[in-house]
Enzyme design. Structure first.
Site, PDB file in Angstrom:
ATOM      1  N   ARG A  30     -13.821  23.431 -18.258  1.00 61.41           N
ATOM      2  CA  ARG A  30     -12.552  23.185 -18.957  1.00 61.41           C
ATOM      3  C   ARG A  30     -12.626  23.523 -20.443  1.00 61.41           C
ATOM      4  NH1 ARG A  30     -11.259  17.363 -16.289  1.00 61.41           N
ATOM      5  NH2 ARG A  30     -10.802  18.049 -14.170  1.00 61.41           N
ATOM      6  N   ARG A  34      -6.823  22.110 -22.735  1.00 67.50           N
ATOM      7  CA  ARG A  34      -6.035  21.171 -23.528  1.00 67.50           C
ATOM      8  C   ARG A  34      -6.688  20.708 -24.823  1.00 67.50           C
ATOM      9  NH1 ARG A  34      -5.316  17.060 -18.677  1.00 67.50           N
ATOM     10  NH2 ARG A  34      -7.475  17.765 -18.423  1.00 67.50           N
ATOM     11  N   ARG A  43       0.671  27.983 -24.401  1.00 63.98           N
ATOM     12  CA  ARG A  43       1.279  27.537 -23.145  1.00 63.98           C
ATOM     13  C   ARG A  43       2.553  26.716 -23.343  1.00 63.98           C
ATOM     14  NH1 ARG A  43      -0.891  23.805 -19.070  1.00 63.98           N
ATOM     15  NH2 ARG A  43       1.325  23.799 -18.609  1.00 63.98           N
ATOM     16  N   ASP A  79      -6.455  27.407 -11.707  1.00 62.89           N
ATOM     17  CA  ASP A  79      -6.521  26.060 -11.145  1.00 62.89           C
ATOM     18  C   ASP A  79      -6.941  26.182  -9.694  1.00 62.89           C
ATOM     19  OD1 ASP A  79      -5.486  23.065 -11.805  1.00 62.89           O
ATOM     20  OD2 ASP A  79      -5.161  23.540  -9.692  1.00 62.89           O
ATOM     21  N   TYR A 154      -6.607  17.217  -1.300  1.00 61.82           N
ATOM     22  CA  TYR A 154      -5.270  17.338  -1.889  1.00 61.82           C
ATOM     23  C   TYR A 154      -4.217  17.584  -0.814  1.00 61.82           C
ATOM     24  CZ  TYR A 154      -6.906  17.480  -6.736  1.00 61.82           C
ATOM     25  OH  TYR A 154      -7.439  17.159  -7.957  1.00 61.82           O
TER      26      TYR A 154
END
Length: 347
Positions: A30, A34, A43, A79, A154
């Site tokens: 990552r 963010r 983004r 992702d 998921y």
């Protein structure tokens, strides 16, 4: 004239191959995301899954931590649910929640929705990696995908789950259906990795984020065959294959046995002990606790020393965090950490 330098000559790939290196390579899970203000700006107003389908945006976001932190490898910005979306599964990534599936997979009829992934389903990946390899030059690009168990979790739960109740109920109660589900997901994952490798990725990582919820016996029976199928399917490309899961201290040997060349280790097990559990013939990746980066400089240095000391006798070591960069991490701390590891590990 000296031969041109290529990603194959990089410190990162040499460490993956357990070859001698002048210093310990560093990258962060990552690292593109963010924690970077330039990422948030790039983004702004663009939903996560849409951002993954814009080649120029993907290339820019992937490059940002390479430029800022001087890490030894880029990791492709995407992702793990992108290939599921690409084959038509109705899902979205909800801010603050994660992937949410509109119609969860619960019975044999639902398997029909899991068709094989074709390269044209993700043509934007090929385009983005073409842009990236041109800009990266000798810096390797890591491709990645979600492992069959985590994708299944998921799909079956309908979103993130703390206890994986529905997933385990299907796994234990309908083992044949479970095996069919994971086999289909293995094929989808393989297709996604092949697209990335054929476009120019120099290594691949299989993320099994939730597999730490299983016992070793259950992992070997219900999960490892599908993960092994993925690793075997891409073995012929000759690129290093990394396997990582969270809370997998008891599974480290089995993660390696699934076919990885490099086993990622979270922060719960020291790397010297992890090496004993994994066994010979594998490089290790890890494993500074991401939360350590919120401490003061002296504490970060102390904890970094512990990781480097534990890795001193490893056959190959790639310095990383024990999981992904946390969103509120100070980017300057990451930049300093890369420089510190490079300096102190120099042979």
């Amino acid at each position: 004239m000296p031969p041109p330098v290529t990603p194959r000559d990089s410190v990162f790939l040499k460490a993956c191959r357990r070859e001698p290196v002048p210093y310990t390579p560093v990258w962060f899970m990552r690292q593109a995301g963010r924690s970077l203000p330039e990422y948030l700006k790039a983004r702004e107003g663009i939903p996560m899954l849409e951002s993954c389908t814009r080649p120029e945006l993907v290339a820019e976001i992937t490059m940002q931590p390479v430029r800022r932190h001087k890490v030894d490898a880029a990791v492709y910005f995407s992702d793990i649910v992108v290939p599921l979306k690409a084959i038509g599964i109705d899902l979205d990534i909800k801010p603050g929640i994660g992937p949410v599936v509109a119609d969860p997979v619960r019975d044999a009829a639902d398997l029909a929705r899991l068709r094989p992934l074709q390269p044209e389903d993700v043509s934007y990946v090929t385009e983005a990696i073409g842009l990236l390899t041109a800009e990266l030059g000798a810096t390797p690009l890591i491709g990645f995908a979600g492992a069959p168990f985590t994708l299944a979790s998921y799909l079956v739960e309908g979103g993130p789950s703390r206890n994986h109740e529905r997933t385990k109920a299907l796994m234990y109660g309908q083992p044949e259906l479970w095996a069919q589900l994971l086999d289909r997901l293995a094929d989808i994952t393989t297709g996604f990795l092949k697209v990335q490798i054929e476009a120019g990725a120099s290594a691949v990582q299989l993320f099994d984020s939730w597999v730490g919820a299983l016992s070793p016996a259950d992992y070997r029976r219900y999960v490892r065959p599908a993960s092994a199928k993925v690793f075997a399917a891409v073995a012929g490309y000759g690129v290093p294959r990394i396997h990582f899961g969270v809370g997998t201290g008891e599974l480290l040997h089995d993660l390696g046995e699934a076919g990885a060349d490099v086993v990622g280790v979270d922060w719960r097990v020291p790397l010297d002990e992890a090496a004993r559990r994994v066994g010979p013939g594998k490089a290790l990746q890890g494993n500074l606790d991401p939360a350590v980066l919120f401490a003061d400089e002296a504490a970060i240095r102390e904890k970094t020393t512990e990781v480097l000391d534990a890795a001193r006798d490893l056959e190959g070591h790639i310095f990383n965090l024990g999981h992904g960069v946390l969103p509120t991490t100070d980017p300057g701390v990451l930049t300093d950490l890369v420089a510190d590891v490079h300096e102190r590990s120099r042979r």
